[in-house]
Design a protein around this motif. Structure first.
Motif, PDB file in Angstrom:
ATOM      1  N   UNK A  48       0.849  -1.190   0.000  1.00  8.95           N
ATOM      2  CA  UNK A  48       0.000   0.000   0.000  1.00  8.95           C
ATOM      3  C   UNK A  48       0.885   1.240   0.000  1.00  8.95           C
ATOM      4  N   UNK A  49       0.433   2.265  -0.712  1.00  6.29           N
ATOM      5  CA  UNK A  49       1.186   3.509  -0.840  1.00  6.29           C
ATOM      6  C   UNK A  49       0.247   4.702  -0.744  1.00  6.29           C
ATOM      7  N   UNK A  50       0.783   5.815  -0.273  1.00  5.47           N
ATOM      8  CA  UNK A  50       0.125   7.111  -0.419  1.00  5.47           C
ATOM      9  C   UNK A  50       0.863   7.811  -1.547  1.00  5.47           C
ATOM     10  N   UNK A  51       0.111   8.406  -2.467  1.00  5.30           N
ATOM     11  CA  UNK A  51       0.723   9.208  -3.521  1.00  5.30           C
ATOM     12  C   UNK A  51       0.271  10.647  -3.346  1.00  5.30           C
ATOM     13  N   UNK A  52       1.149  11.581  -3.699  1.00  8.61           N
ATOM     14  CA  UNK A  52       0.926  13.000  -3.446  1.00  8.61           C
ATOM     15  C   UNK A  52       1.063  13.803  -4.731  1.00  8.61           C
ATOM     16  N   UNK A  53       0.329  14.907  -4.805  1.00  8.17           N
ATOM     17  CA  UNK A  53       0.360  15.754  -5.996  1.00  8.17           C
ATOM     18  C   UNK A  53       1.556  16.703  -6.023  1.00  8.17           C
ATOM     19  N   UNK A  54       2.275  16.802  -4.908  1.00 11.59           N
ATOM     20  CA  UNK A  54       3.453  17.674  -4.860  1.00 11.59           C
ATOM     21  C   UNK A  54       4.636  16.937  -4.249  1.00 11.59           C
ATOM     22  N   UNK A  55       5.842  17.425  -4.507  1.00 14.98           N
ATOM     23  CA  UNK A  55       7.024  16.808  -3.892  1.00 14.98           C
ATOM     24  C   UNK A  55       6.986  16.916  -2.365  1.00 14.98           C
ATOM     25  N   UNK A  56       7.808  16.125  -1.727  1.00 10.36           N
ATOM     26  CA  UNK A  56       7.976  16.135  -0.276  1.00 10.36           C
ATOM     27  C   UNK A  56       6.703  15.804   0.481  1.00 10.36           C
ATOM     28  N   UNK A  57       5.892  14.930  -0.101  1.00 10.35           N
ATOM     29  CA  UNK A  57       4.692  14.404   0.557  1.00 10.35           C
ATOM     30  C   UNK A  57       3.701  15.505   0.920  1.00 10.35           C
ATOM     31  N   UNK A  58       3.514  16.444   0.002  1.00 11.28           N
ATOM     32  CA  UNK A  58       2.586  17.545   0.239  1.00 11.28           C
ATOM     33  C   UNK A  58       1.522  17.579  -0.857  1.00 11.28           C
ATOM     34  N   UNK A  59       0.530  18.399  -0.637  1.00 11.74           N
ATOM     35  CA  UNK A  59      -0.576  18.490  -1.587  1.00 11.74           C
ATOM     36  C   UNK A  59      -1.597  17.403  -1.312  1.00 11.74           C
ATOM     37  N   UNK A  60      -2.572  17.318  -2.163  1.00 14.44           N
ATOM     38  CA  UNK A  60      -3.586  16.273  -2.005  1.00 14.44           C
ATOM     39  C   UNK A  60      -2.924  14.915  -2.075  1.00 14.44           C
ATOM     40  N   UNK A  61      -3.430  13.995  -1.284  1.00 15.50           N
ATOM     41  CA  UNK A  61      -2.849  12.658  -1.212  1.00 15.50           C
ATOM     42  C   UNK A  61      -3.936  11.609  -1.385  1.00 15.50           C
ATOM     43  N   UNK A  62      -3.501  10.436  -1.875  1.00 14.47           N
ATOM     44  CA  UNK A  62      -4.437   9.373  -2.196  1.00 14.47           C
ATOM     45  C   UNK A  62      -3.860   8.032  -1.772  1.00 14.47           C
ATOM     46  N   UNK A 143     -17.752  13.006   6.519  1.00 13.21           N
ATOM     47  CA  UNK A 143     -18.194  11.752   7.134  1.00 13.21           C
ATOM     48  C   UNK A 143     -18.220  10.617   6.113  1.00 13.21           C
ATOM     49  N   UNK A 144     -18.205   9.397   6.632  1.00 12.25           N
ATOM     50  CA  UNK A 144     -18.291   8.180   5.831  1.00 12.25           C
ATOM     51  C   UNK A 144     -17.118   8.025   4.860  1.00 12.25           C
ATOM     52  N   UNK A 145     -15.938   8.489   5.293  1.00 12.79           N
ATOM     53  CA  UNK A 145     -14.675   8.275   4.577  1.00 12.79           C
ATOM     54  C   UNK A 145     -14.690   8.860   3.169  1.00 12.79           C
ATOM     55  N   UNK A 146     -15.159  10.095   3.062  1.00 12.07           N
ATOM     56  CA  UNK A 146     -15.217  10.769   1.765  1.00 12.07           C
ATOM     57  C   UNK A 146     -14.446  12.084   1.825  1.00 12.07           C
ATOM     58  N   UNK A 147     -14.171  12.616   0.654  1.00 13.08           N
ATOM     59  CA  UNK A 147     -13.454  13.885   0.551  1.00 13.08           C
ATOM     60  C   UNK A 147     -11.951  13.696   0.616  1.00 13.08           C
ATOM     61  N   UNK A 148     -11.247  14.792   0.794  1.00  7.79           N
ATOM     62  CA  UNK A 148      -9.783  14.715   0.883  1.00  7.79           C
ATOM     63  C   UNK A 148      -9.379  13.854   2.070  1.00  7.79           C
ATOM     64  N   UNK A 149      -8.246  13.180   1.915  1.00 11.04           N
ATOM     65  CA  UNK A 149      -7.756  12.304   2.978  1.00 11.04           C
ATOM     66  C   UNK A 149      -6.340  12.684   3.375  1.00 11.04           C
ATOM     67  N   UNK A 150      -5.973  12.269   4.581  1.00 15.57           N
ATOM     68  CA  UNK A 150      -4.624  12.479   5.113  1.00 15.57           C
ATOM     69  C   UNK A 150      -4.139  11.190   5.748  1.00 15.57           C
ATOM     70  N   UNK A 151      -2.879  10.889   5.540  1.00 18.38           N
ATOM     71  CA  UNK A 151      -2.248   9.700   6.120  1.00 18.38           C
ATOM     72  C   UNK A 151      -1.509  10.099   7.392  1.00 18.38           C
ATOM     73  N   UNK A 152      -1.713   9.316   8.459  1.00 22.03           N
ATOM     74  CA  UNK A 152      -1.014   9.540   9.719  1.00 22.03           C
ATOM     75  C   UNK A 152      -0.378   8.241  10.181  1.00 22.03           C
ATOM     76  N   UNK A 153       0.918   8.310  10.449  1.00 20.34           N
ATOM     77  CA  UNK A 153       1.639   7.171  10.994  1.00 20.34           C
ATOM     78  C   UNK A 153       1.944   7.479  12.462  1.00 20.34           C
TER      79      UNK A 153
END
Length: 180
Positions: A48-62, A143-153
């Motif tokens: 599993x991976x998070x991908x980002x629209x900008x360098x350095x893990x910034x911007x919208x992520x998926x 709510x219900x896991x929609x919209x922009x998301x953020x990854x937290x470790x």
């Protein structure tokens, strides 16, 4: 047989439909511009991976799990993939403490499982900081896991502004339980 069977592995392509130059990745990559001029499709072979629209893990992520993504628009991305982060497999418990205000102030609640609506369940108007004690989590603006998301470790997050989410309201939280 996939030679990367037990290793997290993603392949990025410059063009849609897995065309153009490619770059294989098995770890975090803060800036893909040294490997590809753009990235418009990818194939997650394992993990599993998070991908980002900008360098350095910034911007919208998926969040991406094993599968083929022939066009970055297919999973809601509006720009090219510029960085990626490997999400390590986690075995064990999940613990997250959310706080109403920055710097771990205000109402707080400990979560051990998914929550599809923070406002309804906890009567907490906002979430502006958190501490991830165990596991890896995705937070969503709706709510219900929609919209922009953020990854937290695991770690302490004193302010959502500090991690690039000024003005974003956290409304639902989900554990990342997919395995590599």
């Amino acid at each position: 047989m996939n030679k990367f069977k037990n290793i997290c592995h993603i392949i990025f392509y410059e063009d849609r439909n897995f065309q153009g130059r490619s770059y294989e990745c098995m770890s975090d990559c803060a800036d893909m511009s040294s490997y590809l001029s753009r990235c418009n499709s990818c194939r997650v072979e394992s993990g599993c991976f998070m991908v980002y629209e900008r360098p350095n893990y910034t911007g919208n992520q998926y969040f991406l799990r094993r599968g083929e993504y022939s066009d970055y628009n297919s999973f809601g991305m509006s720009g090219s993939i510029r960085s990626c982060r490997l999400i390590p497999q986690h075995r064990g418990s999940y613990r997250l403490r959310i706080y109403e205000k920055e710097n771990f102030q205000g109402q707080n609640f400990e979560l051990l499982d998914d929550c599809n609506n923070i406002q309804d369940r906890y009567r907490m108007p906002d979430c502006q900081s958190c501490t991830v004690m165990d596991g890896h989590w995705l937070m969503y603006e709706q709510p219900h896991y929609r919209g922009r998301m953020m990854y937290f470790r695991p770690g302490e997050y004193r302010s959502m502004r500090d991690v690039g989410y000024s003005g974003m309201r956290i409304s639902s939280v989900r554990r990342i339980m997919d395995s590599c």
